[in-house]
Motif scaffolding. Structure first.
Motif, PDB file in Angstrom:
ATOM      1  N   SER A  42       0.823  -1.210   0.000  1.00 46.26           N
ATOM      2  CA  SER A  42       0.000   0.000   0.000  1.00 46.26           C
ATOM      3  C   SER A  42       0.859   1.262   0.000  1.00 46.26           C
ATOM      4  O   SER A  42       0.560   2.225  -0.719  1.00 46.26           O
ATOM      5  N   ILE A  43       1.921   1.257   0.776  1.00 47.91           N
ATOM      6  CA  ILE A  43       2.833   2.408   0.800  1.00 47.91           C
ATOM      7  C   ILE A  43       3.512   2.577  -0.559  1.00 47.91           C
ATOM      8  O   ILE A  43       3.645   3.690  -1.064  1.00 47.91           O
ATOM      9  N   ALA A  44       3.925   1.464  -1.165  1.00 48.10           N
ATOM     10  CA  ALA A  44       4.538   1.528  -2.498  1.00 48.10           C
ATOM     11  C   ALA A  44       3.544   2.057  -3.527  1.00 48.10           C
ATOM     12  O   ALA A  44       3.907   2.835  -4.418  1.00 48.10           O
ATOM     13  N   LEU A  45       2.273   1.673  -3.412  1.00 51.17           N
ATOM     14  CA  LEU A  45       1.247   2.172  -4.329  1.00 51.17           C
ATOM     15  C   LEU A  45       1.052   3.672  -4.154  1.00 51.17           C
ATOM     16  O   LEU A  45       0.950   4.411  -5.142  1.00 51.17           O
ATOM     17  N   ILE A  46       1.014   4.132  -2.923  1.00 46.81           N
ATOM     18  CA  ILE A  46       0.865   5.570  -2.664  1.00 46.81           C
ATOM     19  C   ILE A  46       2.030   6.344  -3.277  1.00 46.81           C
ATOM     20  O   ILE A  46       1.837   7.376  -3.933  1.00 46.81           O
ATOM     21  N   LEU A  47       3.241   5.837  -3.092  1.00 51.35           N
ATOM     22  CA  LEU A  47       4.417   6.512  -3.646  1.00 51.35           C
ATOM     23  C   LEU A  47       4.399   6.522  -5.169  1.00 51.35           C
ATOM     24  O   LEU A  47       4.753   7.528  -5.795  1.00 51.35           O
ATOM     25  N   SER A  48       3.981   5.415  -5.781  1.00 49.15           N
ATOM     26  CA  SER A  48       3.963   5.377  -7.243  1.00 49.15           C
ATOM     27  C   SER A  48       2.895   6.304  -7.808  1.00 49.15           C
ATOM     28  O   SER A  48       3.086   6.901  -8.865  1.00 49.15           O
ATOM     29  N   VAL A  49       1.778   6.458  -7.114  1.00 51.84           N
ATOM     30  CA  VAL A  49       0.752   7.404  -7.567  1.00 51.84           C
ATOM     31  C   VAL A  49       1.264   8.832  -7.433  1.00 51.84           C
ATOM     32  O   VAL A  49       1.053   9.669  -8.316  1.00 51.84           O
ATOM     33  N   LEU A  50       1.963   9.125  -6.350  1.00 56.32           N
ATOM     34  CA  LEU A  50       2.489  10.479  -6.154  1.00 56.32           C
ATOM     35  C   LEU A  50       3.578  10.829  -7.155  1.00 56.32           C
ATOM     36  O   LEU A  50       3.801  12.002  -7.458  1.00 56.32           O
ATOM     37  N   LEU A  51       4.268   9.822  -7.682  1.00 61.10           N
ATOM     38  CA  LEU A  51       5.319  10.069  -8.668  1.00 61.10           C
ATOM     39  C   LEU A  51       4.787  10.249 -10.084  1.00 61.10           C
ATOM     40  O   LEU A  51       5.541  10.601 -10.981  1.00 61.10           O
ATOM     41  N   GLN A  52       3.494  10.008 -10.286  1.00 55.02           N
ATOM     42  CA  GLN A  52       2.911  10.157 -11.619  1.00 55.02           C
ATOM     43  C   GLN A  52       3.050  11.603 -12.076  1.00 55.02           C
ATOM     44  O   GLN A  52       3.151  12.533 -11.273  1.00 55.02           O
ATOM     45  N   ALA A  53       3.014  11.797 -13.371  1.00 51.67           N
ATOM     46  CA  ALA A  53       3.205  13.125 -13.957  1.00 51.67           C
ATOM     47  C   ALA A  53       2.099  14.077 -13.530  1.00 51.67           C
ATOM     48  O   ALA A  53       0.943  13.693 -13.420  1.00 51.67           O
ATOM     49  N   ARG A  54       2.476  15.306 -13.307  1.00 48.80           N
ATOM     50  CA  ARG A  54       1.509  16.340 -12.983  1.00 48.80           C
ATOM     51  C   ARG A  54       0.820  16.788 -14.266  1.00 48.80           C
ATOM     52  O   ARG A  54       1.253  16.476 -15.351  1.00 48.80           O
ATOM     53  N   GLY A  55      -0.256  17.536 -14.132  1.00 49.25           N
ATOM     54  CA  GLY A  55      -0.912  18.087 -15.301  1.00 49.25           C
ATOM     55  C   GLY A  55      -2.274  17.487 -15.566  1.00 49.25           C
ATOM     56  O   GLY A  55      -3.009  17.994 -16.387  1.00 49.25           O
ATOM     57  N   ALA A  56      -2.620  16.416 -14.912  1.00 41.94           N
ATOM     58  CA  ALA A  56      -3.939  15.829 -15.111  1.00 41.94           C
ATOM     59  C   ALA A  56      -4.803  16.085 -13.889  1.00 41.94           C
ATOM     60  O   ALA A  56      -5.721  15.352 -13.613  1.00 41.94           O
ATOM     61  N   GLY A  57      -4.503  17.129 -13.164  1.00 40.02           N
ATOM     62  CA  GLY A  57      -5.197  17.410 -11.919  1.00 40.02           C
ATOM     63  C   GLY A  57      -6.483  18.182 -12.114  1.00 40.02           C
ATOM     64  O   GLY A  57      -7.249  17.945 -13.039  1.00 40.02           O
ATOM     65  N   LEU A  58      -6.698  19.152 -11.265  1.00 36.34           N
ATOM     66  CA  LEU A  58      -7.936  19.918 -11.264  1.00 36.34           C
ATOM     67  C   LEU A  58      -7.953  21.022 -12.307  1.00 36.34           C
ATOM     68  O   LEU A  58      -8.948  21.705 -12.454  1.00 36.34           O
ATOM     69  N   SER A  59      -6.865  21.208 -13.043  1.00 33.25           N
ATOM     70  CA  SER A  59      -6.835  22.302 -14.010  1.00 33.25           C
ATOM     71  C   SER A  59      -7.858  22.110 -15.120  1.00 33.25           C
ATOM     72  O   SER A  59      -8.423  23.074 -15.622  1.00 33.25           O
ATOM     73  N   GLY A  60      -8.134  20.881 -15.500  1.00 34.39           N
ATOM     74  CA  GLY A  60      -9.136  20.629 -16.522  1.00 34.39           C
ATOM     75  C   GLY A  60     -10.543  20.927 -16.050  1.00 34.39           C
ATOM     76  O   GLY A  60     -11.432  21.210 -16.847  1.00 34.39           O
ATOM     77  N   THR A  61     -10.747  20.882 -14.754  1.00 33.21           N
ATOM     78  CA  THR A  61     -12.064  21.152 -14.196  1.00 33.21           C
ATOM     79  C   THR A  61     -12.451  22.614 -14.370  1.00 33.21           C
ATOM     80  O   THR A  61     -13.602  22.936 -14.604  1.00 33.21           O
ATOM     81  N   PHE A  62     -11.487  23.497 -14.285  1.00 32.60           N
ATOM     82  CA  PHE A  62     -11.761  24.925 -14.331  1.00 32.60           C
ATOM     83  C   PHE A  62     -11.549  25.527 -15.711  1.00 32.60           C
ATOM     84  O   PHE A  62     -11.423  26.731 -15.865  1.00 32.60           O
ATOM     85  N   GLY A  63     -11.460  24.710 -16.729  1.00 37.06           N
ATOM     86  CA  GLY A  63     -11.391  25.208 -18.094  1.00 37.06           C
ATOM     87  C   GLY A  63     -10.002  25.363 -18.648  1.00 37.06           C
ATOM     88  O   GLY A  63      -9.836  25.729 -19.803  1.00 37.06           O
ATOM     89  N   VAL A  64      -8.977  25.111 -17.880  1.00 37.19           N
ATOM     90  CA  VAL A  64      -7.616  25.207 -18.376  1.00 37.19           C
ATOM     91  C   VAL A  64      -7.256  23.857 -18.958  1.00 37.19           C
ATOM     92  O   VAL A  64      -7.038  22.894 -18.249  1.00 37.19           O
ATOM     93  N   ASP A  65      -7.217  23.793 -20.274  1.00 39.11           N
ATOM     94  CA  ASP A  65      -6.954  22.529 -20.936  1.00 39.11           C
ATOM     95  C   ASP A  65      -5.776  22.704 -21.883  1.00 39.11           C
ATOM     96  O   ASP A  65      -5.787  23.571 -22.761  1.00 39.11           O
ATOM     97  N   ALA A  66      -4.767  21.890 -21.706  1.00 39.42           N
ATOM     98  CA  ALA A  66      -3.583  21.989 -22.545  1.00 39.42           C
ATOM     99  C   ALA A  66      -3.828  21.396 -23.927  1.00 39.42           C
ATOM    100  O   ALA A  66      -3.139  21.732 -24.883  1.00 39.42           O
ATOM    101  N   ALA A  67      -4.791  20.498 -24.064  1.00 35.94           N
ATOM    102  CA  ALA A  67      -5.140  19.839 -25.323  1.00 35.94           C
ATOM    103  C   ALA A  67      -3.940  19.147 -25.950  1.00 35.94           C
ATOM    104  O   ALA A  67      -3.756  19.168 -27.156  1.00 35.94           O
ATOM    105  N   VAL A  68      -3.105  18.572 -25.115  1.00 36.83           N
ATOM    106  CA  VAL A  68      -1.948  17.834 -25.605  1.00 36.83           C
ATOM    107  C   VAL A  68      -2.171  16.372 -25.274  1.00 36.83           C
ATOM    108  O   VAL A  68      -2.284  15.999 -24.110  1.00 36.83           O
ATOM    109  N   TYR A  69      -2.255  15.579 -26.310  1.00 42.35           N
ATOM    110  CA  TYR A  69      -2.439  14.152 -26.133  1.00 42.35           C
ATOM    111  C   TYR A  69      -1.176  13.456 -26.610  1.00 42.35           C
ATOM    112  O   TYR A  69      -0.762  13.626 -27.750  1.00 42.35           O
TER     113      TYR A  69
END
Length: 74
Positions: free
Chosen positions: A13-40
């Motif tokens: 479980s600790i390893a899973l938490i760490l691996s999730v935290l190491l995931q790339a930023r940018g897919a967070g709450l910014s898309g919720t408020f209309g800020v979309d990078a539109a990069v796929y």
């Protein structure tokens, strides 16, 4: 409850938490408020391996949980 199984579940479980935290930023709450990078793009290199590791660790958490549930009821 088997203490070895409990310790294994905690470590995974600790390893899973760490691996999730190491995931790339940018897919967070910014898309919720209309800020979309539109990069796929596809994941490559370490990012791809980290995603695979996160998937495997998630499956291991489920397996450990089910194993603890079945072993504790008997």
């Amino acid at each position: 409850m088997n203490p070895v199984m409990a310790a294994g579940q905690i470590l995974v479980s600790i390893a899973l938490i760490l691996s999730v935290l190491l995931q790339a930023r940018g897919a967070g709450l910014s898309g919720t408020f209309g800020v979309d990078a539109a990069v796929y793009r596809s994941r490559r290199g370490i990012e791809k391996r980290l995603c695979q590791l996160t998937t495997v660790l998630g499956a291991l958490v489920v397996i450990f949980s089910l194993a603890n549930l079945t072993l504790s009821t008997t």
